[in-house]
Structure formats: C-alpha cells, structure tokens
Design a protein around this motif. Sequence first.
Motif, short mmCIF file in Angstrom:
data_model
loop_
_atom_site.label_atom_id
_atom_site.label_comp_id
_atom_site.label_asym_id
_atom_site.label_seq_id
_atom_site.Cartn_x
_atom_site.Cartn_y
_atom_site.Cartn_z
N ILE A 102 8.43 98.32 102.10
CA ILE A 102 9.70 99.03 102.04
C ILE A 102 10.18 98.91 100.60
O ILE A 102 10.37 97.81 100.08
N LEU A 104 12.82 100.11 97.47
CA LEU A 104 14.08 100.68 97.01
C LEU A 104 13.88 101.35 95.65
O LEU A 104 13.22 100.79 94.77
N THR A 125 7.67 103.02 103.05
CA THR A 125 9.00 103.54 103.35
C THR A 125 9.86 103.40 102.10
O THR A 125 9.96 102.31 101.54
N VAL A 127 13.55 103.95 100.10
CA VAL A 127 15.00 104.05 100.28
C VAL A 127 15.61 104.31 98.91
O VAL A 127 15.31 103.60 97.94
N ILE A 146 14.23 107.43 103.22
CA ILE A 146 15.58 107.19 103.73
C ILE A 146 16.53 107.42 102.56
O ILE A 146 16.44 106.75 101.53
N ILE A 168 22.24 100.30 102.37
CA ILE A 168 21.32 99.46 101.59
C ILE A 168 21.42 98.01 102.03
O ILE A 168 20.40 97.30 102.12
N ILE A 171 19.12 96.83 104.87
CA ILE A 171 17.67 96.93 104.67
C ILE A 171 17.17 95.72 103.89
O ILE A 171 17.79 95.31 102.90
N LYS A 172 16.09 95.14 104.33
CA LYS A 172 15.42 94.07 103.59
C LYS A 172 14.13 94.63 103.00
O LYS A 172 13.15 94.81 103.70
N ALA A 173 14.19 94.94 101.73
CA ALA A 173 13.07 95.62 101.07
C ALA A 173 12.11 94.63 100.43
O ALA A 173 12.49 93.52 100.04
N SER A 206 19.11 93.16 98.27
CA SER A 206 18.27 93.53 99.42
C SER A 206 16.78 93.47 99.13
O SER A 206 15.97 93.64 100.04
#
Length: 262
Positions: A102, A104, A125, A127, A146, A168, A171-173, A206
């Motif tokens: 994930i 960011l 994924t 974000v 996202i 944000i 979410i734990k990226a 995050s």
Amino acid sequence: MHNTHQIADLPSLRKQKILLLLERDGKVMASELVDHFAVSQDTIRRDLGELANAGLLQRVHGGALPRPKDTGKDYFTRVSETNEIKMHLARLAASRAQDGQIVLFDSGTTTLQIAQSLPRNLTLTAVTSSPLIAVALAEHPHITVILAGGQLNPATMSATGHEAVRLIQGIKADLLFTGVCALHPQIGISSLHYNEVAVKQAMLDSASHVVAVTLADKLGASEPFVVAPCTRIHTLITEQSVAPGSVESYQQMGIEVVQADD
C-alpha cells in the motif's frame, strides 16, 4: 573563497560578486562571505536580505541558494517542463515500490513523475490526494487507486482539509513517496502552502517507510510552514551534484541518502 578587501565598502559591487559566486558554486555561506569581503556578519546579512527581497536569490539558514527555477509558475506549467534530472530521480524512487504494497503518493510534480515511472506489471494499492496522480496511476492495469477528497488547492492540484486527512489517517501504508518544497537539517521539512501541511503530516504518520525525492536546490532551504523534522524521512533521493556538505547532516540523522549518477 579568497579575501577581496578592495570591494568590501562598495555595496553594489559586493552584491554583484555575491550573485556571481552563487552562480558559480550553487550556494553561498554567510560565514564564508564575511571572510571573502572582510566585512561584518550584519553587512552580509543585509546584502543577502536585499538580494532576496529583489528576487535574485533564496535565503536559507546560514547563507543563500539560487531562486528555484519554477518560481511563479503554476502547476501545469511545471508539469509540462521536462527535467531530465527529476525524471531520473523519479525512476530511482519508483524502483523502491514492491508488489502487494500500500503506497501513499504525496502531491507534486515529482511524485507525479514517480507514479508515471512505475513498472506496468507492478501490483499495489495507491493512495493519493492528487487527482492528476490518481489519473496517471489509473492507467496501470494492476494498481488499485484510492483518491482522498476535499477542497482542491489550485497551487498544488491536491485535496486538502478534514476529509483528506481522515481518509489518510485510516490507512496504514507500507511506503510514502513525498516531494519536498524545502528540507533543512535543523528546521525540517517545510512547505510554501499552509493548507497542505495537515495532509502531509497525516501521510508521514501513516507510512512505515518514507522516501523523499528532491533536487539539490531544496536541500538546506526552508519555507514558512514546518511539516515535520527531517528524521521522519527514511530515504532521501537527490542528485549527485550537490554543494559540499549538503548531505552529510542528513546521513548523521540515520537517513539513507541516495545520490543519482549524473
């Protein structure tokens, strides 16, 4: 630098010489200018302040840098300008992303280039608070996007406000790609835009690993609004051609510094 006593008391010539030194070296230090011109610190401080007010250089802690080349240009103008060094840095950063993560993506033209540099077969994924980055990532067949919503900041073309921050924070990226307006060892990460500070802070909070990408002229610089200390960055990717001593202070903080080959 060598002492130049003969022009020490000629302010206009001294300031011209400061600009020439800045063009040659890419950075000037106030302490060195004091020795160079055999004048007081107050005199050099005043000279640098007057040159900065005239838009001829950028004041930083302990000295000055050239004014950023994109000063006064809007987001789309900066996006349209090709910068080979920035593209190279973006490719180096993109290589840090791994399948299944994930990730960011902070706003900015540099992070947009990182998004555009991701391998086509990468599965992750993403974000982001940037609609343009979201559109760029949507072209990748294996990336789920996202998009954080909120009020659009025209200067950065990104969403700001409570809605973006709340999304944000939930979410734990694994990874954050962030560009920086300015990075200073003592001042930290700082921004020109107040309304993007909270979003940047939420992204830093995050992410397990933070990769910051910046050109050399942002190192040692500062902007009005402080985001976080430098220690929030884990990896700093910058160009090879930096002023002497520009990266050592970050390495001493435990930051991995990657300098791109010219």
